[in-house]
Motif scaffolding. Structure first.
Motif, PDB file in Angstrom:
ATOM      1  N   GLN A   1     -13.972  -2.656  -6.232  1.00 43.19           N
ATOM      2  CA  GLN A   1     -14.165  -3.961  -5.616  1.00 43.19           C
ATOM      3  C   GLN A   1     -12.875  -4.757  -5.816  1.00 43.19           C
ATOM      4  N   SER A   2     -12.101  -4.867  -4.753  1.00 42.70           N
ATOM      5  CA  SER A   2     -10.808  -5.550  -4.873  1.00 42.70           C
ATOM      6  C   SER A   2     -11.005  -7.056  -4.963  1.00 42.70           C
ATOM      7  N   MET A   3     -10.040  -7.703  -5.593  1.00 44.26           N
ATOM      8  CA  MET A   3     -10.074  -9.152  -5.737  1.00 44.26           C
ATOM      9  C   MET A   3      -8.918  -9.764  -4.952  1.00 44.26           C
ATOM     10  N   PHE A   4      -8.986 -11.063  -4.751  1.00 40.83           N
ATOM     11  CA  PHE A   4      -7.851 -11.777  -4.177  1.00 40.83           C
ATOM     12  C   PHE A   4      -7.782 -13.145  -4.829  1.00 40.83           C
ATOM     13  N   TRP A   5      -6.644 -13.771  -4.719  1.00 43.72           N
ATOM     14  CA  TRP A   5      -6.471 -15.064  -5.357  1.00 43.72           C
ATOM     15  C   TRP A   5      -5.599 -15.953  -4.489  1.00 43.72           C
ATOM     16  N   SER A   6      -5.699 -17.244  -4.734  1.00 42.50           N
ATOM     17  CA  SER A   6      -4.887 -18.217  -4.021  1.00 42.50           C
ATOM     18  C   SER A   6      -4.588 -19.367  -4.972  1.00 42.50           C
ATOM     19  N   ASP A   7      -3.354 -19.838  -4.916  1.00 48.39           N
ATOM     20  CA  ASP A   7      -2.928 -20.955  -5.766  1.00 48.39           C
ATOM     21  C   ASP A   7      -2.462 -22.103  -4.899  1.00 48.39           C
ATOM     22  N   LEU A   8      -2.992 -23.271  -5.167  1.00 52.88           N
ATOM     23  CA  LEU A   8      -2.524 -24.479  -4.503  1.00 52.88           C
ATOM     24  C   LEU A   8      -1.553 -25.181  -5.452  1.00 52.88           C
ATOM     25  N   GLY A   9      -0.463 -24.504  -5.710  1.00 54.14           N
ATOM     26  CA  GLY A   9       0.492 -24.989  -6.695  1.00 54.14           C
ATOM     27  C   GLY A   9       0.152 -24.455  -8.071  1.00 54.14           C
ATOM     28  N   PRO A  10       0.841 -24.916  -9.110  1.00 56.07           N
ATOM     29  CA  PRO A  10       0.633 -24.392 -10.465  1.00 56.07           C
ATOM     30  C   PRO A  10      -0.609 -24.930 -11.170  1.00 56.07           C
ATOM     31  N   ASP A  11      -1.314 -25.919 -10.564  1.00 56.14           N
ATOM     32  CA  ASP A  11      -2.415 -26.573 -11.266  1.00 56.14           C
ATOM     33  C   ASP A  11      -3.804 -26.159 -10.784  1.00 56.14           C
TER      34      ASP A  11
ATOM     35  N   ALA B   1       0.827  -1.210   0.000  1.00 53.45           N
ATOM     36  CA  ALA B   1       0.000   0.000   0.000  1.00 53.45           C
ATOM     37  C   ALA B   1       0.858   1.255   0.000  1.00 53.45           C
ATOM     38  N   SER B   2       1.926   1.261   0.790  1.00 52.58           N
ATOM     39  CA  SER B   2       2.813   2.427   0.833  1.00 52.58           C
ATOM     40  C   SER B   2       3.484   2.652  -0.514  1.00 52.58           C
ATOM     41  N   PHE B   3       3.974   1.572  -1.113  1.00 48.68           N
ATOM     42  CA  PHE B   3       4.650   1.739  -2.403  1.00 48.68           C
ATOM     43  C   PHE B   3       3.677   2.232  -3.469  1.00 48.68           C
ATOM     44  N   ALA B   4       2.462   1.669  -3.485  1.00 46.19           N
ATOM     45  CA  ALA B   4       1.465   2.120  -4.463  1.00 46.19           C
ATOM     46  C   ALA B   4       1.139   3.593  -4.255  1.00 46.19           C
ATOM     47  N   ALA B   5       1.055   4.029  -3.002  1.00 43.86           N
ATOM     48  CA  ALA B   5       0.779   5.442  -2.714  1.00 43.86           C
ATOM     49  C   ALA B   5       1.925   6.328  -3.167  1.00 43.86           C
ATOM     50  N   ALA B   6       3.158   5.886  -2.925  1.00 38.89           N
ATOM     51  CA  ALA B   6       4.318   6.677  -3.333  1.00 38.89           C
ATOM     52  C   ALA B   6       4.348   6.866  -4.841  1.00 38.89           C
TER      53      ALA B   6
ATOM     54  N   ASN C   1      -5.698  15.449   7.190  1.00 41.43           N
ATOM     55  CA  ASN C   1      -4.425  15.255   6.507  1.00 41.43           C
ATOM     56  C   ASN C   1      -3.807  13.895   6.820  1.00 41.43           C
ATOM     57  N   ILE C   2      -4.651  12.923   7.211  1.00 42.12           N
ATOM     58  CA  ILE C   2      -4.179  11.567   7.501  1.00 42.12           C
ATOM     59  C   ILE C   2      -5.062  10.570   6.760  1.00 42.12           C
ATOM     60  N   TRP C   3      -4.432   9.695   6.005  1.00 43.24           N
ATOM     61  CA  TRP C   3      -5.135   8.658   5.251  1.00 43.24           C
ATOM     62  C   TRP C   3      -4.669   7.292   5.742  1.00 43.24           C
ATOM     63  N   VAL C   4      -5.486   6.269   5.484  1.00 45.75           N
ATOM     64  CA  VAL C   4      -5.131   4.892   5.843  1.00 45.75           C
ATOM     65  C   VAL C   4      -5.432   4.003   4.643  1.00 45.75           C
ATOM     66  N   ALA C   5      -4.532   3.060   4.357  1.00 43.42           N
ATOM     67  CA  ALA C   5      -4.717   2.152   3.223  1.00 43.42           C
ATOM     68  C   ALA C   5      -4.210   0.766   3.597  1.00 43.42           C
ATOM     69  N   GLY C   6      -4.631  -0.232   2.798  1.00 41.71           N
ATOM     70  CA  GLY C   6      -4.163  -1.595   3.001  1.00 41.71           C
ATOM     71  C   GLY C   6      -4.898  -2.331   4.103  1.00 41.71           C
ATOM     72  N   ASP C   7      -4.209  -3.305   4.705  1.00 46.84           N
ATOM     73  CA  ASP C   7      -4.828  -4.173   5.711  1.00 46.84           C
ATOM     74  C   ASP C   7      -5.353  -3.414   6.916  1.00 46.84           C
TER      75      ASP C   7
ATOM     76  N   ALA D   1      -4.555  -3.726  -1.316  1.00 47.91           N
ATOM     77  CA  ALA D   1      -3.419  -2.884  -0.932  1.00 47.91           C
ATOM     78  C   ALA D   1      -2.971  -2.016  -2.098  1.00 47.91           C
ATOM     79  N   VAL D   2      -2.951  -2.598  -3.306  1.00 46.03           N
ATOM     80  CA  VAL D   2      -2.543  -1.835  -4.492  1.00 46.03           C
ATOM     81  C   VAL D   2      -3.511  -0.690  -4.762  1.00 46.03           C
ATOM     82  N   VAL D   3      -4.792  -1.011  -4.829  1.00 47.28           N
ATOM     83  CA  VAL D   3      -5.787  -0.023  -5.238  1.00 47.28           C
ATOM     84  C   VAL D   3      -6.029   1.017  -4.145  1.00 47.28           C
ATOM     85  N   SER D   4      -6.142   0.580  -2.891  1.00 47.50           N
ATOM     86  CA  SER D   4      -6.368   1.543  -1.815  1.00 47.50           C
ATOM     87  C   SER D   4      -5.153   2.446  -1.625  1.00 47.50           C
ATOM     88  N   GLY D   5      -3.946   1.881  -1.759  1.00 46.37           N
ATOM     89  CA  GLY D   5      -2.751   2.710  -1.661  1.00 46.37           C
ATOM     90  C   GLY D   5      -2.675   3.729  -2.779  1.00 46.37           C
TER      91      GLY D   5
END
Length: 665
Positions: free
Chosen positions: A533-543, A196-201, A486-492, A512-516
């Motif tokens: 509307q943020s998304m998330f993903w999870s991989d149980l290996g490459p398959d 989030a910080s890097f995206a904001a920067a 003058n204070i913002w909050v982003a990410g988790d 974190a990317v979009v909110s930052g």
């Protein structure tokens, strides 16, 4: 001055007496001679011939003596002061030089001191971007490797010698943290060194190319992405992956875990002097106090930094089980709370030197680590155990039938799964950890990985007087992600209001990317609400992998539509097609506004029992879709986002599923 006053007191009576005599002579002369005017010019106050008269001569003599005496006194005073000034400067210089070199100082005849300030070269500005990508790139060097040129000092006096203290040789890799000159003020302060910080920067620099941004993080690394720590890094063939932190994505492309190389950043001590601004990272420093009225923070070394605008992106800290915390230091030494680069390096080393590892937790992180370590079970003769209180893997997220299928998939990766496991106690006995469950089962292991969730880091809330949400945790913010003007909050750490789904807190990379990015835009005056509307993903290996959006809670009613998978319906194939490893990086708010699939009816495919190759799972609340999981269906997230945004009731979700083209071969 005292001498001058004494002389004047002695001469003043004589001068006044002489003046009285002169005035009387003038008055007497005027009365006796009518040819001489009564008012005589001051230059001819004498009654005698020009230049004569004993009284006038005495007057002139006294005045002249006073002038000469004053001049002599002034000269001696100035000369004496000058000598004392030079002696004092010499003494001060000698003391400071002795402290630096332990040798006698050389007398200084010029200015008291000459301060050589480095003047950094002009930093090239970053190219503005509408939606800054978090892919690493060959960014131009922003002064971090350039040698600073010193200012021209004032020319010393003739024959002067300026004593310069000897410098201590810096250790490899730059100066020690305590020796760095921390900026006392920064226009943009970002607390936390995550995504989030890097995206904001990047967003701040895109809108304000000359902006000076300071990131303060308690980690020893610059901003990096966390998802590969539990995914691709474990599948690398490079034995030095823990040092290089480079990995191959499912699409075969190699990249670094860091968002940008070191040359992207400038040194913190050079930030204020950077003509074109830049982004500096202050590592290994923790913010312990925040003064919102004074617009300043205090670090753990008591250093204070003031700011104009501040972003809090402190993320979270991994939770631990109370039974482990109460078990003592010996058990804690054999327990990993997985979150940072150091945790990955530590667990990688442990997995190569022990015989068994037990992962407690059946969520995203626990299941990913179980599959990753399971792949090593054969090569390193490692027993991998995963236990959780639910009936199946990701039981809090997936519907029961899909959770059971996933559990079997994890078992096929070489993992021993223990479901419905509630930990009662953990003890260390004979250099082994004994985990006793409430139903009496006993598991012996060499090491524990606790993957039981994340606690938002809101330590600054008390000193800053910021509100923490009692239901979801995190700092409560408005639609523009503001906690104060003058204070913002982003990410988790941000608890925000979702215009479709109500107040929420999200702990995923895309959020974190979009909110930052949005917080950075608003810090530069954009005033945009958070509608993404943020998304998330999870991989149980490459398959096997899935992408999700909205509220995905197994306690909600669900409708699943599945089809037979093909070779292209895997995370590996999806990334090969899209060309990106971090799938959410292709997500933007623009692509989320219009579906790309058609409503053309697809042929009905008979679904075999217990075959969940690919499909779509809809989560309903009051007959409205509030969450969607795309199971082995990739690059369709804009469609899912549009469905949730519309917030409509659907009579037949089988027809809605056709928008995702899951029946296409």
């Amino acid at each position: 001055m005292l001498k001058c006053r004494t002389v004047w007191k002695k001469l003043a009576p004589l001068a006044r007496a002489s003046s009285t005599v002169c005035r009387q002579n003038v008055r007497r002369t005027g009365l006796t001679s009518s040819r001489i005017p009564a008012c005589v010019p001051v230059a001819h106050m004498s009654t005698g011939p020009a230049g004569g008269g004993r009284e006038n001569q005495l007057y002139i003599l006294l005045v002249g003596a006073a002038c000469v005496g004053g001049a002599i006194y002034t000269y001696r005073t100035v000369k004496g002061d000058s000598q004392r000034y030079q002696d004092r400067i010499e003494e001060i210089s000698s003391r400071s030089y002795k402290r630096a070199t332990a040798e006698p100082a050389t007398p200084i005849q010029s200015e008291p001191s000459v301060i050589l300030e480095p003047e950094p070269e002009a930093a090239p500005s970053l190219e503005p971007e509408a939606a800054p990508s978090l892919e690493p790139e060959a960014a131009p060097s922003l002064e971090s490797e350039a040698a600073p040129s010193p200012e021209e000092p004032s020319p010393p006096a003739p024959d002067a010698e300026v004593a310069v203290p000897e410098t201590t040789e810096l250790p490899p890799g730059g100066p020690a943290p305590d020796s760095l000159k921390v900026p006392s003020h920064t226009p943009y302060l970002l607390i936390g060194g995550g995504t989030a910080s890097f995206a904001a920067a990047r967003s701040i620099r895109a809108r304000d190319p000359g902006a000076k941004v300071l990131i303060v993080t308690d980690e020893s690394d610059p901003p990096y992405m966390r998802p590969p720590l539990s995914k691709e890094l474990w599948f690398s063939d490079d034995p030095s992956v823990t040092e290089t932190l480079r990995f191959k994505q499912w699409n075969g492309k190699e990249r670094s875990i860091y968002f940008q190389p070191p040359s992207f950043y400038i040194n913190a001590e050079e930030l204020n002097g950077a003509e074109n601004g830049g982004v500096a990272v202050l590592t290994g420093k923790k913010v312990v106090h925040m003064d919102v009225r004074g617009n300043k923070i205090k670090l753990d070394d008591d250093t204070e930094i003031s700011y104009d605008k501040c972003l809090i992106a402190t993320g979270g800290v991994p939770r631990n089980l109370q039974v482990i915390e109460r078990a003592g230091e010996e058990v804690m030494k054999k327990t990993t709370l997985f979150r940072k680069i150091e945790d990955f390096k530590s667990l990688d080393k442990v997995s190569r030197n022990v015989k068994s590892i037990t992962i407690i937790g059946g969520g995203f992180l626990g299941s990913e680590l179980a599959c990753a370590l399971g792949r090593r079970s054969t090569e390193y003769d490692l027993e991998v155990v995963q236990m959780f209180p639910e009936k199946g893997n990701m039981g809090k997220v997936l519907p029961e039938y899909l959770s059971n299928w996933t559990t079997e998939k994890v078992k096929s990766e070489g993992v021993k799964v223990i479901s419905e496991a509630l930990v009662k106690s953990v003890v260390c006995k004979d250099d082994k950890l004994e985990i006793k469950l409430k139903d009496g089962r006993l598991v012996k292991t060499d090491h524990i990985v606790a993957a039981v969730g994340l606690e938002p880091n809101v330590d600054l809330a008390k000193s800053a007087g910021l509100e923490v949400d009692s239901d979801f945790g995190g700092f409560r913010v408005n639609a523009e992600l503001q906690a104060r003007s003058n204070i913002w909050v982003a990410g988790d750490a941000a608890c925000f209001y979702d215009i479709r789904l109500g107040r929420r807190r999200v702990e995923h990379h895309d959020h974190a990317v979009v909110s930052g990015r949005l917080a950075g835009e608003n810090m530069t005056g954009a005033n945009k609400p958070y509608w993404h509307q943020s998304m998330f993903w999870s991989d149980l290996g490459p398959d096997v992998g899935y992408e999700a959006i909205g509220i995905v809670d197994s306690s909600l009613p669900t409708v699943g539509v599945f089809a037979k998978a093909t070779a292209k319906d895997t995370p590996k194939a999806a990334t090969e097609k899209s060309g990106t490893g971090i799938r959410s990086e292709s997500e933007t708010e623009d692509t989320a506004t219009s579906p790309v699939a058609s409503l053309t009816l697809a042929p009905t495919v008979e679904q075999h029992q217990d075959e969940y190759g690919k499909g779509v799972i809809f989560y309903l609340r009051d007959k409205v879709v509030v969450g969607i999981i795309l199971w082995n269906v990739f690059n369709r997230m804009p469609i899912a986002r549009k469905i949730i945004k519309d917030g409509e009731e659907h009579a037949d979700l089988n027809e809605v599923a056709k928008l995702f083209n899951i029946h296409d071969d």
